[in-house]
Design a protein around this motif. Structure first.
Motif, PDB file in Angstrom:
ATOM      1  N   ASP A 169       0.866  -1.169   0.000  1.00  0.00           N
ATOM      2  CA  ASP A 169       0.000   0.000   0.000  1.00  0.00           C
ATOM      3  C   ASP A 169       0.911   1.230   0.000  1.00  0.00           C
ATOM      4  OD1 ASP A 169      -2.439   1.414   0.295  1.00  0.00           O
ATOM      5  OD2 ASP A 169      -1.978   1.708   2.437  1.00  0.00           O
ATOM      6  N   ILE A 170       0.689   2.143  -0.930  1.00  0.00           N
ATOM      7  CA  ILE A 170       1.559   3.316  -1.000  1.00  0.00           C
ATOM      8  C   ILE A 170       0.762   4.573  -0.691  1.00  0.00           C
ATOM      9  CG2 ILE A 170       3.123   4.642  -2.482  1.00  0.00           C
ATOM     10  CD1 ILE A 170       3.384   2.055  -4.209  1.00  0.00           C
ATOM     11  N   LYS A 171       1.241   5.302   0.326  1.00  0.00           N
ATOM     12  CA  LYS A 171       0.612   6.582   0.647  1.00  0.00           C
ATOM     13  C   LYS A 171       1.731   7.603   0.762  1.00  0.00           C
ATOM     14  CE  LYS A 171      -3.666   5.447   3.068  1.00  0.00           C
ATOM     15  NZ  LYS A 171      -3.647   4.243   3.939  1.00  0.00           N
ATOM     16  N   GLY A 172       1.868   8.469  -0.212  1.00  0.00           N
ATOM     17  CA  GLY A 172       2.987   9.419  -0.217  1.00  0.00           C
ATOM     18  C   GLY A 172       4.283   8.636  -0.225  1.00  0.00           C
ATOM     19  N   HIS A 173       5.124   8.918   0.780  1.00  0.00           N
ATOM     20  CA  HIS A 173       6.406   8.207   0.859  1.00  0.00           C
ATOM     21  C   HIS A 173       6.317   6.950   1.711  1.00  0.00           C
ATOM     22  CE1 HIS A 173       9.434  11.299  -0.734  1.00  0.00           C
ATOM     23  NE2 HIS A 173       8.208  11.732  -1.059  1.00  0.00           N
ATOM     24  N   ARG A 174       5.113   6.680   2.226  1.00  0.00           N
ATOM     25  CA  ARG A 174       4.961   5.550   3.144  1.00  0.00           C
ATOM     26  C   ARG A 174       4.495   4.319   2.383  1.00  0.00           C
ATOM     27  NH1 ARG A 174       4.164   5.152   8.777  1.00  0.00           N
ATOM     28  NH2 ARG A 174       4.302   7.423   8.802  1.00  0.00           N
ATOM     29  N   VAL A 175       5.268   3.260   2.509  1.00  0.00           N
ATOM     30  CA  VAL A 175       4.938   1.997   1.859  1.00  0.00           C
ATOM     31  C   VAL A 175       4.671   0.974   2.951  1.00  0.00           C
ATOM     32  CG1 VAL A 175       5.766   0.162   0.345  1.00  0.00           C
ATOM     33  CG2 VAL A 175       6.432   2.542  -0.080  1.00  0.00           C
ATOM     34  N   SER A 176       3.536   0.267   2.877  1.00  0.00           N
ATOM     35  CA  SER A 176       3.251  -0.707   3.929  1.00  0.00           C
ATOM     36  C   SER A 176       2.536  -1.921   3.373  1.00  0.00           C
ATOM     37  CB  SER A 176       2.401  -0.063   5.027  1.00  0.00           C
ATOM     38  OG  SER A 176       1.131   0.256   4.510  1.00  0.00           O
ATOM     39  N   ALA A 177       2.657  -3.020   4.126  1.00  0.00           N
ATOM     40  CA  ALA A 177       1.952  -4.245   3.756  1.00  0.00           C
ATOM     41  C   ALA A 177       1.821  -5.111   4.989  1.00  0.00           C
ATOM     42  CB  ALA A 177       2.727  -4.991   2.674  1.00  0.00           C
ATOM     43  N   PRO A 178       0.753  -5.924   5.059  1.00  0.00           N
ATOM     44  CA  PRO A 178       0.614  -6.831   6.196  1.00  0.00           C
ATOM     45  C   PRO A 178       1.757  -7.846   6.185  1.00  0.00           C
ATOM     46  CG  PRO A 178      -1.403  -6.737   4.874  1.00  0.00           C
ATOM     47  CD  PRO A 178      -0.358  -6.028   4.105  1.00  0.00           C
ATOM     48  N   ALA A 179       2.333  -8.087   7.375  1.00  0.00           N
ATOM     49  CA  ALA A 179       3.462  -9.003   7.449  1.00  0.00           C
ATOM     50  C   ALA A 179       3.136 -10.130   8.397  1.00  0.00           C
ATOM     51  CB  ALA A 179       4.698  -8.257   7.926  1.00  0.00           C
ATOM     52  N   ALA A 180       3.030 -11.341   7.878  1.00  0.00           N
ATOM     53  CA  ALA A 180       2.639 -12.472   8.700  1.00  0.00           C
ATOM     54  C   ALA A 180       3.823 -12.938   9.549  1.00  0.00           C
ATOM     55  CB  ALA A 180       2.145 -13.614   7.822  1.00  0.00           C
ATOM     56  N   ASP A 181       5.034 -12.687   9.092  1.00  0.00           N
ATOM     57  CA  ASP A 181       6.222 -13.261   9.715  1.00  0.00           C
ATOM     58  C   ASP A 181       7.157 -12.133  10.150  1.00  0.00           C
ATOM     59  OD1 ASP A 181       8.540 -14.527  10.353  1.00  0.00           O
ATOM     60  OD2 ASP A 181       8.619 -15.782   8.541  1.00  0.00           O
ATOM     61  N   PRO A 182       7.599 -12.135  11.412  1.00  0.00           N
ATOM     62  CA  PRO A 182       8.511 -11.076  11.876  1.00  0.00           C
ATOM     63  C   PRO A 182       9.820 -11.057  11.071  1.00  0.00           C
ATOM     64  CG  PRO A 182       7.745 -12.415  13.720  1.00  0.00           C
ATOM     65  CD  PRO A 182       7.258 -13.081  12.478  1.00  0.00           C
ATOM     66  N   GLU A 183      10.166 -12.189  10.437  1.00  0.00           N
ATOM     67  CA  GLU A 183      11.392 -12.260   9.638  1.00  0.00           C
ATOM     68  C   GLU A 183      11.357 -11.336   8.429  1.00  0.00           C
ATOM     69  OE1 GLU A 183      14.359 -13.654  10.193  1.00  0.00           O
ATOM     70  OE2 GLU A 183      13.419 -13.929  12.167  1.00  0.00           O
ATOM     71  N   HIS A 184      10.158 -10.832   8.107  1.00  0.00           N
ATOM     72  CA  HIS A 184      10.051  -9.927   6.961  1.00  0.00           C
ATOM     73  C   HIS A 184      10.820  -8.646   7.180  1.00  0.00           C
ATOM     74  CE1 HIS A 184       7.388 -12.718   5.330  1.00  0.00           C
ATOM     75  NE2 HIS A 184       6.220 -12.228   5.722  1.00  0.00           N
ATOM     76  N   LEU A 185      10.923  -8.223   8.446  1.00  0.00           N
ATOM     77  CA  LEU A 185      11.594  -6.959   8.720  1.00  0.00           C
ATOM     78  C   LEU A 185      13.094  -7.035   8.377  1.00  0.00           C
ATOM     79  CD1 LEU A 185      11.328  -4.035   9.836  1.00  0.00           C
ATOM     80  CD2 LEU A 185      11.898  -4.972  12.072  1.00  0.00           C
ATOM     81  N   PRO A 186      13.845  -8.002   8.948  1.00  0.00           N
ATOM     82  CA  PRO A 186      15.270  -8.080   8.562  1.00  0.00           C
ATOM     83  C   PRO A 186      15.461  -8.295   7.071  1.00  0.00           C
ATOM     84  CG  PRO A 186      14.659  -9.819  10.136  1.00  0.00           C
ATOM     85  CD  PRO A 186      13.502  -8.903  10.030  1.00  0.00           C
ATOM     86  N   ALA A 187      14.547  -9.026   6.439  1.00  0.00           N
ATOM     87  CA  ALA A 187      14.673  -9.257   4.995  1.00  0.00           C
ATOM     88  C   ALA A 187      14.623  -7.924   4.250  1.00  0.00           C
ATOM     89  CB  ALA A 187      13.547 -10.168   4.517  1.00  0.00           C
ATOM     90  N   LEU A 188      13.703  -7.064   4.687  1.00  0.00           N
ATOM     91  CA  LEU A 188      13.590  -5.778   4.010  1.00  0.00           C
ATOM     92  C   LEU A 188      14.827  -4.915   4.294  1.00  0.00           C
ATOM     93  CD1 LEU A 188      11.924  -3.818   2.312  1.00  0.00           C
ATOM     94  CD2 LEU A 188      10.852  -3.005   4.418  1.00  0.00           C
ATOM     95  N   VAL A 189      15.319  -5.006   5.555  1.00  0.00           N
ATOM     96  CA  VAL A 189      16.522  -4.245   5.912  1.00  0.00           C
ATOM     97  C   VAL A 189      17.677  -4.640   4.989  1.00  0.00           C
ATOM     98  CG1 VAL A 189      18.287  -3.895   7.698  1.00  0.00           C
ATOM     99  CG2 VAL A 189      15.866  -3.899   8.323  1.00  0.00           C
TER     100      VAL A 189
END
Lengths: 258, 320
Positions: B257-277
C-alpha cells in the motif's frame, strides 16, 4: 436478629447524614420553631385574643404540620439513594431487601420524636403547660408516629417516582402546604366558610390536631384519634403496595448508564 | 480451575432495546476478565445482572457456583461491586461509609473499626477519613468506592468502568490496587471503554458490542486474530518508492500500500523486517522510518465491528 441489627445500622446511617447536612437539621429544628413563634405572635391576638390562649391551640397544630413535613425526608432520602447509586450498593450486600427502606423509616421515627419533644420544649419555654393527665403525652407520640408511618408510604412513592431529590422537595412543599393549612391546625373550624368546614373536618390533619389538643389540654380524644387511625390504615393500604410496585419497577427497568 | 463466573446464553431486553443477546462467558478463579466495549454495548447491564441487581430474561448465570436468580443472597456474600451507579453515601464521611458497610456485613463494632482503619490506610484516605465524601476529589471517591466494595474481602469483584473520569495518575494508582487484589487471589470482572486498561489489567478480554460477545481471548490472541502486523517503511527519495514497494510485496507476498512516501503491507512473519533491511542495505536506499507494527486492540475492535472503540491511547507498538 442479624436483620434487626442491619436495620438499626441503616437507621444510624440516616441519622448521621443529618450531622453533615446542616440544611436538613435546620428543617427539623429552626423551621418548626420559627413557625411556632411567628404564628403565635403574629396571629395569636387576632385568632385567640391573646398569645397565651393561642399557644395551647397552635402548639399541636405546629407539631402535626411539622410531622407531615418531616416525612418528606423519607422520600427525599430514598430518591437521593436511588439516583446517586447508594441504593444499588446496599442491594448488592447480603441484607434483606426491605432493610434499606425499613432503616430509613425507623430513622424518620427517631427524627419525629425528637422534633415533637423539641417543639414541646419550646412550647414550655413560651409558657405552655400540659393540663391533661401525663399519659396523654406518650399516647400522643404513639398516635403521631402511627400516622407518620402510614404517611411515609406516600413519600416513598413520591421518592420513587421523582426524577431527582429536588422534585421530591418541590412536591413536599406544593402538595403538603395546602393539606396542612386546610385544617384546624392554626384557626378554629368555626371561623371557616361552611363549604370549607366539611373539607377541613375530613382532613386527617384536623383529626390528628384535635386528638393532640385533647391529649395535651383535655377535650374529646377518642373520636378524632379513631378517625386519624382509619386514615392511617387507608393511606397505608393504598400507598404501601403502590410504592413497593413502583420501586420494583424502577429497579428492574434500569439498564444503567449504558 | 473452577469458574468463578459462568454465564450461559444470557439475554436481557429493556422495552425495544435488546441489551444482551445471548452472552456466554466464563471467568476462571483468580483471573481478570476485561469486558471491553463502547457505550451502550451492554457491559453495565451484564454487571448489574451478575451483581444480582437486575434479573435476566433468559440464560443462566452462576457466580461462585451460586445461581444469581435463586441464590442471590449467597452471591451477595461473595461479591464486591464498584461502579458509577453503586456509589458511596456522599453525606457520610469516608470512615462512616466503611463502618456502615462493615456493620451491615455483620462485623462487630471493634472489627468494623479495625477493618475501616486498615482500608483507609491502604487506600491513602486517612487524612480525609473524617470529611464528608461529597468533598472528595474524583480519584479519592473512586478509591473510597473500591475500599467500600472490599470491606467484606470479596472473592469476586466487579469493577464497572472504574477509571472513567480519572486523571492518568489516579488511574495508574487504581490499576496498581487492582493488581494487588488479583495477586491475593481475587477474581475480577472489569468493564472498560479503554483498550489500554483492558490490555494492562486483564488476563482475558471479551469484546462486547450490541449485547453480544464478538470476540474473546488474551490480548495477544485477539491481536493475532486481526492476522497481521504491518511492515511499514517511509522512503526518503521519491524515485525509490516504486522499487521499495516491489521489495515489500515480494517479501511479504502481499500487495504493498503506498501513501505518499509511506509503503506498507501486512506481514505475517517477523522475519520480513530483517529481509527488508537487507534489501534496502544492499541497494543503499535511504529511509526515514522502518517499523513492524503490532496490531493494537483498537485495530481488533475496528476489524470486528467496523467502528473505533471509545477514547483511549493507542496500543504499544513494536518498532525496529
Amino acid at each position: 436478629m442479624r436483620a434487626l441489627q442491619q436495620c438499626l445500622t441503616l437507621a444510624w446511617r440516616s441519622l448521621v447524614q443529618v450531622r453533615h447536612n446542616p440544611w436538613e437539621l435546620g428543617d427539623y429544628s429552626i423551621q418548626p420553631i420559627l413557625f411556632l413563634v411567628l404564628f403565635l405572635f403574629v396571629f395569636g391576638g387576632a385568632v385567640a385574643g391573646s398569645t397565651e390562649d393561642y399557644l395551647s391551640f397552635i402548639l399541636p397544630g405546629v407539631i402535626v404540620m411539622n410531622l407531615v413535613f418531616v416525612t418528606v425526608y423519607v422520600g427525599h432520602g430514598l430518591n437521593s439513594d436511588l439516583t446517586k447509586g447508594v441504593f444499588d450498593r446496599l442491594r448488592a450486600l447480603p441484607i434483606p431487601r426491605w432493610a434499606p427502606l425499613a432503616g430509613r423509616i425507623l430513622a424518620d421515627m427517631v427524627k419525629q420524636v425528637l422534633c415533637i419533644l423539641l417543639l414541646l420544649g419550646v412550647g414550655f419555654l413560651l409558657g405552655f403547660r400540659m393540663e391533661a393527665p401525663w399519659w396523654g403525652l406518650p399516647v400522643m407520640i404513639v398516635l403521631l408516629l402511627a400516622f407518620a408511618l402510614s404517611f411515609s408510604w406516600v413519600m416513598v412513592l413520591v421518592g420513587v417516582m421523582s426524577r431527582d431529590p429536588e422534585h421530591v422537595q418541590l412536591f413536599g412543599f406544593t402538595a403538603l402546604f395546602p393539606v396542612t393549612f386546610v385544617s384546624n391546625a392554626f384557626v378554629p373550624l368555626e371561623t371557616l366558610p361552611s363549604w370549607l368546614q366539611t373539607l377541613v373536618a375530613l382532613n386527617p390533619v384536623t383529626m390528628l390536631v384535635d386528638s393532640c389538643r385533647g391529649l395535651l389540654s383535655g377535650g374529646p380524644v377518642l373520636g378524632p384519634a379513631l378517625g386519624a387511625l382509619v386514615w392511617a390504615v387507608i393511606i397505608t393500604a393504598i400507598f404501601a403496595p403502590l410504592s413497593v410496585r413502583a420501586l420494583n419497577r424502577r429497579l428492574m427497568g434500569q439498564g444503567g448508564a449504558a | 480451575m473452577p469458574a468463578a463466573i459462568q454465564i450461559t446464553d444470557l439475554s436481557k431486553r429493556f422495552g425495544a432495546t435488546q441489551a444482551l443477546a445471548g452472552v456466554d462467558l466464563s471467568v476462571p478463579e483468580g483471573t481478570v476478565l476485561g469486558l471491553l466495549g463502547p457505550n451502550g454495548a451492554g457491559k453495565t447491564t451484564l454487571v448489574r445482572i451478575l451483581a444480582t441487581l437486575l434479573q435476566a430474561d433468559a440464560g443462566e448465570v452462576r457466580v461462585g457456583g451460586f445461581d444469581v436468580r435463586t441464590q442471590a443472597h449467597q452471591v451477595r456474600e461473595l461479591i464486591g461491586l464498584t461502579g458509577q451507579y453503586a456509589s458511596v453515601d456522599e453525606k457520610l464521611t469516608g470512615r462512616e461509609n466503611l463502618i456502615l458497610i462493615a456493620r451491615l456485613l455483620g462485623f462487630s463494632r471493634a472489627d468494623a473499626r479495625d477493618r475501616t482503619r486498615s482500608l483507609l490506610e491502604q487506600f491513602h484516605l486517612q487524612d480525609a477519613a473524617h470529611r464528608a465524601a461529597k468533598t472528595y476529589s474524583g480519584g479519592m471517591r473512586r478509591r473510597l468506592d473500591l475500599a467500600a466494595s472490599l470491606v467484606g474481602r470479596p472473592r469476586i469483584l466487579f469493577l464497572d468502568e472504574p477509571t472513567t473520569g480519572l486523571d492518568p495518575r489516579a488511574r495508574l494508582d487504581l490499576w496498581q490496587l487492582v493488581r494487588g487484589l488479583v495477586g491475593e487471589g481475587t477474581t475480577v470482572l472489569l468493564t472498560t471503554q479503554y483498550l489500554d486498561e483492558a490490555d494492562a489489567l486483564a488476563n482475558e478480554i471479551a469484546i462486547i458490542d450490541q449485547g453480544r460477545v464478538i470476540a474473546s481471548g488474551t490480548a495477544q490472541s485477539l491481536k493475532a486474530r486481526v492476522g497481521h502486523r504491518n511492515l511499514e517503511v517511509v522512503v526518503r527519495e521519491r524515485d525509490d518508492i516504486a522499487r521499495v514497494a516491489e521489495w515489500v510485496s515480494r517479501i511479504t507476498g502481499r500487495p504493498a500500500d503506498i501513501k505518499g512516501h509511506r509503503v506498507s503491507a501486512p506481514a505475517a512473519d517477523p522475519e520480513h523486517l530483517p529481509a527488508l533491511v537487507r534489501a534496502l542495505d544492499e541497494a543503499g536506499v535511504p529511509v526515514d522510518e522502518l517499523a513492524l507494527r503490532g496490531a493494537s486492540l483498537d485495530d481488533v475492535f475496528l476489524s470486528l465491528t467496523g467502528r473505533r472503540a471509545g477514547p483511549g491511547p493507542d496500543d504499544a507498538e513494536e518498532s525496529a
